[in-house]
Design an enzyme around this catalytic site. Structure first.
Site, PDB file in Angstrom:
ATOM      1  CG  PHE A   1      -2.004  -1.003   1.212  1.00  0.00           C
ATOM      2  CD1 PHE A   1      -3.282  -0.663   0.804  1.00  0.00           C
ATOM      3  CD2 PHE A   1      -1.743  -2.304   1.599  1.00  0.00           C
ATOM      4  CE1 PHE A   1      -4.298  -1.615   0.793  1.00  0.00           C
ATOM      5  CE2 PHE A   1      -2.744  -3.264   1.590  1.00  0.00           C
ATOM      6  CZ  PHE A   1      -4.022  -2.919   1.182  1.00  0.00           C
TER       7      PHE A   1
ATOM      8  CB  CYS B   1     -15.498  13.277   1.385  1.00  0.00           C
ATOM      9  SG  CYS B   1     -15.401  11.618   2.080  1.00  0.00           S
TER      10      CYS B   1
ATOM     11  CB  CYS C   1     -12.339  10.591   5.168  1.00  0.00           C
ATOM     12  SG  CYS C   1     -10.733   9.838   4.796  1.00  0.00           S
ATOM     13  CG  ASP C   2     -12.062   5.089   7.820  1.00  0.00           C
ATOM     14  OD1 ASP C   2     -11.535   5.405   6.733  1.00  0.00           O
ATOM     15  OD2 ASP C   2     -12.479   3.934   8.058  1.00  0.00           O
ATOM     16  CB  THR C   3      -7.886   7.394   5.629  1.00  0.00           C
ATOM     17  OG1 THR C   3      -8.636   6.205   5.412  1.00  0.00           O
ATOM     18  CG2 THR C   3      -6.425   7.139   5.293  1.00  0.00           C
TER      19      THR C   3
ATOM     20  CB  CYS D   1      -8.174  14.178  -0.095  1.00  0.00           C
ATOM     21  SG  CYS D   1      -9.752  13.612  -0.793  1.00  0.00           S
TER      22      CYS D   1
ATOM     23  CD  GLU E   1      -8.387   0.658  -2.213  1.00  0.00           C
ATOM     24  OE1 GLU E   1      -8.428   1.461  -1.247  1.00  0.00           O
ATOM     25  OE2 GLU E   1      -8.397  -0.575  -2.081  1.00  0.00           O
TER      26      GLU E   1
ATOM     27  CG  HIS F   1      -8.479  -3.422   6.693  1.00  0.00           C
ATOM     28  ND1 HIS F   1      -9.538  -3.451   5.822  1.00  0.00           N
ATOM     29  CD2 HIS F   1      -8.317  -2.116   7.032  1.00  0.00           C
ATOM     30  CE1 HIS F   1      -9.995  -2.227   5.638  1.00  0.00           C
ATOM     31  NE2 HIS F   1      -9.288  -1.405   6.364  1.00  0.00           N
TER      32      HIS F   1
END
Length: 216
Positions: free
Chosen positions: A24, A45, A48-50, A30, A115, A210
Site C-alpha cells: 500500500f 466528504c 473519511c476514517d483515514t 485529497c 483506489e 482488515h
C-alpha cells in the site's frame, strides 16, 4: 515531488481482492477534504476514517523522482517473492499518480491498482481501477473493474451508479466512528447495507476485514 503519508505491506481488506497480499502506498492530500478535523463538517466528504495529512506515517516521506519512490517501496515487498501487487491510495491518489510512477512500478514487475474517488482523470497503465464515489457530481472515471460505494449516503443512492461499466459493484457499510453523535444513523449501517444487497443482487457486500483482523 511525490508526497507519501505512509507505505506498508499487508492484506487488502476490502472488495474483490480482499485477502490478497499487497503493498500500500498512501499519498498525502485529497481534493474533497483537507484532512483537518476542524473542517470535516464543511467538506465535500465528511466520513473519511483515514489520516492522509503530512508525510510522517510509517515509511512516509518526500521523493523527488518516481524511481526513488519505487526503490523505497520495493524494499517493503518480501525479498524474492513474486506476484507483486501495489495499491495506490490516499487521500486521493489521482492527484499524484502519473505516467512516470506507473512506468517505474511496471519496471519492477508490479501489478498496479488504484483506489480513487473518481473525480480526477487517471493515467493509462493501471491494472485494477476501484472507484469509490464520495460526492454528488458526475464521475470523471465512469468505468473500471470495481465500484465500491460507502453506504448509506443520502445524496448517492446505489441505483444512480448501476448502469456504469464496472465489472463488480460493492456496497461497504459506512464507518461512522469519525462523525459527531448527532450524525450517527439510528439503524446501524451494516444492517442497512445487508438489506440493500439482498434486495438488489447486482450489489455485493464489502466488509473492512482488515479492521476485524486488527491489521493495517
Amino acid at each position: 515531488m511525490y508526497k507519501i503519508k505512509e507505505a506498508f505491506y499487508s492484506l487488502q481488506g476490502e472488495g474483490a481482492h480482499a485477502g490478497r497480499p499487497a503493498l500500500f502506498c498512501r499519498f498525502t492530500g485529497c481534493n474533497l477534504w483537507s484532512g483537518k478535523e476542524s473542517q470535516r463538517m464543511e467538506a465535500q466528504c465528511q466520513f473519511c476514517d483515514t489520516d492522509f495529512v503530512g508525510t510522517d506515517g510509517q515509511n512516509g516521506g518526500r521523493f523527488n523522482t518516481a524511481a526513488a519512490l519505487m526503490s523505497h517501496l520495493d524494499t517493503l515487498w518480501p525479498e524474492g517473492a513474486a506476484h507483486k501487487y501495489i495499491i495506490f491510495t490516499g487521500g486521493e491518489p489521482a492527484l499524484q499518480l502519473d505516467d512516470a510512477l506507473i512506468a517505474a512500478a511496471k519496471a519492477l514487475q508490479y501489478t498496479i491498482a488504484i483506489e480513487t474517488n473518481g473525480t480526477r482523470p487517471l493515467p493509462s497503465g493501471i491494472d485494477w481501477i476501484c472507484v469509490s464515489p464520495k460526492v454528488a457530481a458526475p464521475l470523471v472515471v465512469n468505468e473500471g473493474h470495481e465500484l465500491k460505494l460507502v453506504f448509506p449516503q443520502e445524496h448517492l443512492p446505489p441505483e444512480s451508479f448501476s448502469h456504469l461499466s464496472f465489472d463488480n459493484f460493492f456496497l461497504q457499510p459506512m464507518d461512522q466512528s469519525a462523525l459527531p453523535s448527532d450524525r450517527i444513523a439510528l439503524e446501524d449501517t451494516q444492517t442497512q447495507t445487508l438489506r440493500y444487497c439482498l434486495q438488489n443482487p447486482q450489489w455485493r457486500l464489502s466488509l473492512q476485514t482488515h479492521k476485524m483482523l486488527g491489521i493495517d
